[in-house]
Design an enzyme around this catalytic site. Sequence first.
Site, PDB file in Angstrom:
ATOM      1  N   GLY A 262      21.518 -56.141 -29.749  1.00  0.00           N
ATOM      2  CA  GLY A 262      22.350 -57.310 -30.005  1.00  0.00           C
ATOM      3  C   GLY A 262      23.646 -57.305 -29.218  1.00  0.00           C
TER       4      GLY A 262
ATOM      5  CD  GLU B 110      17.734 -56.971 -20.016  1.00  0.00           C
ATOM      6  OE1 GLU B 110      18.792 -56.473 -19.604  1.00  0.00           O
ATOM      7  OE2 GLU B 110      17.216 -56.681 -21.106  1.00  0.00           O
TER       8      GLU B 110
HETATM    9  C1  LIG Z   1      13.864 -65.152 -24.463  1.00  0.00           C
HETATM   10  C2  LIG Z   1      15.218 -64.519 -24.443  1.00  0.00           C
HETATM   11  C3  LIG Z   1      15.412 -63.252 -24.981  1.00  0.00           C
HETATM   12  C4  LIG Z   1      16.681 -62.681 -25.004  1.00  0.00           C
HETATM   13  N1  LIG Z   1      16.849 -61.430 -25.579  1.00  0.00           N
HETATM   14  C5  LIG Z   1      18.099 -60.917 -25.700  1.00  0.00           C
HETATM   15  C6  LIG Z   1      18.314 -59.678 -26.394  1.00  0.00           C
HETATM   16  O1  LIG Z   1      17.363 -59.022 -26.862  1.00  0.00           O
HETATM   17  N2  LIG Z   1      19.591 -59.218 -26.539  1.00  0.00           N
HETATM   18  C7  LIG Z   1      20.661 -59.883 -26.046  1.00  0.00           C
HETATM   19  O2  LIG Z   1      21.792 -59.413 -26.226  1.00  0.00           O
HETATM   20  N3  LIG Z   1      20.498 -61.069 -25.362  1.00  0.00           N
HETATM   21  C8  LIG Z   1      19.243 -61.599 -25.186  1.00  0.00           C
HETATM   22  N4  LIG Z   1      19.059 -62.793 -24.521  1.00  0.00           N
HETATM   23  C9  LIG Z   1      20.234 -63.552 -24.096  1.00  0.00           C
HETATM   24  C10 LIG Z   1      20.464 -63.607 -22.590  1.00  0.00           C
HETATM   25  O3  LIG Z   1      20.907 -62.381 -22.101  1.00  0.00           O
HETATM   26  C11 LIG Z   1      21.474 -64.748 -22.362  1.00  0.00           C
HETATM   27  O4  LIG Z   1      20.787 -65.961 -22.641  1.00  0.00           O
HETATM   28  C12 LIG Z   1      22.063 -64.766 -20.966  1.00  0.00           C
HETATM   29  O5  LIG Z   1      23.009 -63.754 -20.812  1.00  0.00           O
HETATM   30  C13 LIG Z   1      22.717 -66.113 -20.642  1.00  0.00           C
HETATM   31  O6  LIG Z   1      23.630 -66.451 -21.641  1.00  0.00           O
HETATM   32  P1  LIG Z   1      23.632 -67.952 -22.198  1.00  0.00           P
HETATM   33  O7  LIG Z   1      22.239 -68.319 -22.554  1.00  0.00           O
HETATM   34  O8  LIG Z   1      24.671 -68.006 -23.256  1.00  0.00           O
HETATM   35  O9  LIG Z   1      24.037 -68.828 -20.945  1.00  0.00           O
HETATM   36  P2  LIG Z   1      25.418 -69.570 -20.656  1.00  0.00           P
HETATM   37  O10 LIG Z   1      26.548 -68.625 -20.847  1.00  0.00           O
HETATM   38  O11 LIG Z   1      25.445 -70.826 -21.435  1.00  0.00           O
HETATM   39  O12 LIG Z   1      25.271 -69.866 -19.107  1.00  0.00           O
HETATM   40  C14 LIG Z   1      24.765 -71.121 -18.619  1.00  0.00           C
HETATM   41  C15 LIG Z   1      24.615 -71.025 -17.111  1.00  0.00           C
HETATM   42  O13 LIG Z   1      25.904 -70.778 -16.527  1.00  0.00           O
HETATM   43  C16 LIG Z   1      25.756 -69.775 -15.530  1.00  0.00           C
HETATM   44  N5  LIG Z   1      27.006 -69.075 -15.271  1.00  0.00           N
HETATM   45  C17 LIG Z   1      27.678 -68.237 -16.101  1.00  0.00           C
HETATM   46  N6  LIG Z   1      28.773 -67.739 -15.498  1.00  0.00           N
HETATM   47  C18 LIG Z   1      28.805 -68.288 -14.253  1.00  0.00           C
HETATM   48  C19 LIG Z   1      29.675 -68.180 -13.133  1.00  0.00           C
HETATM   49  N7  LIG Z   1      30.755 -67.375 -13.172  1.00  0.00           N
HETATM   50  N8  LIG Z   1      29.408 -68.904 -12.037  1.00  0.00           N
HETATM   51  C20 LIG Z   1      28.313 -69.722 -11.982  1.00  0.00           C
HETATM   52  N9  LIG Z   1      27.445 -69.841 -12.990  1.00  0.00           N
HETATM   53  C21 LIG Z   1      27.675 -69.144 -14.103  1.00  0.00           C
HETATM   54  C22 LIG Z   1      24.702 -68.857 -16.120  1.00  0.00           C
HETATM   55  O14 LIG Z   1      24.146 -68.010 -15.114  1.00  0.00           O
HETATM   56  C23 LIG Z   1      23.711 -69.876 -16.658  1.00  0.00           C
HETATM   57  O15 LIG Z   1      22.867 -70.316 -15.617  1.00  0.00           O
HETATM   58  C24 LIG Z   1      17.788 -63.371 -24.452  1.00  0.00           C
HETATM   59  C25 LIG Z   1      17.574 -64.638 -23.866  1.00  0.00           C
HETATM   60  C26 LIG Z   1      16.317 -65.207 -23.860  1.00  0.00           C
HETATM   61  C27 LIG Z   1      16.134 -66.568 -23.233  1.00  0.00           C
END
Ligand SMILES: Cc1cc2nc3c(=O)[nH]c(=O)nc-3n(C[C@H](O)[C@H](O)[C@H](O)COP(=O)(O)OP(=O)(O)OC[C@H]3O[C@@H](n4cnc5c(N)ncnc54)[C@H](O)[C@@H]3O)c2cc1C
Length: 265
Positions: free
Chosen positions: A11, A244
């Site tokens: 988490g 990841e």
């Molecule tokens: C199926 C699935 C399983 C998962 N399992 C886990 C888990 O087990 N544990 C865990 O901790 N997390 C997990 N995650 C979470 C995952 O790591 C996050 O979804 C990911 O880090 C993106 O965060 P967000 O969805 O909040 O995207 P957001 O923060 O909303 O980002 C939206 C977009 O903005 C882009 N962005 C962000 N910063 C910048 C920047 N500086 N410049 C340009 N673009 C940018 C991102 O790349 C993305 O394309 C999982 C996600 C999925 C879909």
Amino acid sequence: MAAGRFIGCFGLTEPDAGPDPGALRTPARRDGGDWVLNGTKMWITNGSVADIAVVWARTDDGVRGFLVPAGTPGFTAHDIRHKVSLRASVTSELVLEDVRLPADAVLPGARGLSGPLGCLNEARFGIVFGAVGAARDCLETALAYAADRTVFDRPLAGFQLTQQKLADMTLELGKSMLLALQLGRLKDAGRITPERISLGKLNTLREALEIARQCRTLLGANGITLEYPVIRHANNLESVLTYEGTSEVHTLVVGRSVTGIPAFR
Ligand SMILES: Cc1cc2nc3c(=O)[nH]c(=O)nc-3n(C[C@H](O)[C@H](O)[C@H](O)COP(=O)(O)OP(=O)(O)OC[C@H]3O[C@@H](n4cnc5c(N)ncnc54)[C@H](O)[C@@H]3O)c2cc1C
């Protein structure tokens, strides 16, 4: 967990802290000898089926990892519904409301963001190979299909347009495989770096998704059904592109590495 008797979950992500784990808020405060955690974790794989959750939280001493057994009062997990990607595993929201843990629930050797990021580097390295495997399955399926399928009185595989697709995909799959292999060799030699892993994940996911999409076209309408594995891989790879480390973040890691200028914020 290592013996497979317990399921764990990891988490880190929060509703307002995805690609930037430095923004994570979940506080863990000392109360006598105990720890008390409050906060929400989002998108956690296996959250509702896990026997134990590793929850990363902010303490006066920086980010620390905590072991939270399922069933701990104040700790609940809620599945995220209507997923069309990675449907074989549940993805959950973890809610922590005054979750009280004993002093030894904290991971002793992990201090600061290097703890979770160290885990992520291992997972990201593995993902590089997973994406190559998904792409290989797509290409092998499409090759067999194109050899078998007759269009305009000839096998689909005998047309130059088809061969261009198949040749390009064979090239990119081979390059991805060699990159993954080289990363493995660097890891064996103790010379792998987070930047090299970012390069690997960025390239492999990009190419694997492109291969899955191209293979889908070769399968025509059959490509949109689960009779063939291609659209399943394509949908799953969309998640892998995001978790990841998103492609954008890996691009910025590589960008910082080659320019020396961080462009994250
Ligand atoms: C199926 C699935 C399983 C998962 N399992 C886990 C888990 O087990 N544990 C865990 O901790 N997390 C997990 N995650 C979470 C995952 O790591 C996050 O979804 C990911 O880090 C993106 O965060 P967000 O969805 O909040 O995207 P957001 O923060 O909303 O980002 C939206 C977009 O903005 C882009 N962005 C962000 N910063 C910048 C920047 N500086 N410049 C340009 N673009 C940018 C991102 O790349 C993305 O394309 C999982 C996600 C999925 C879909």
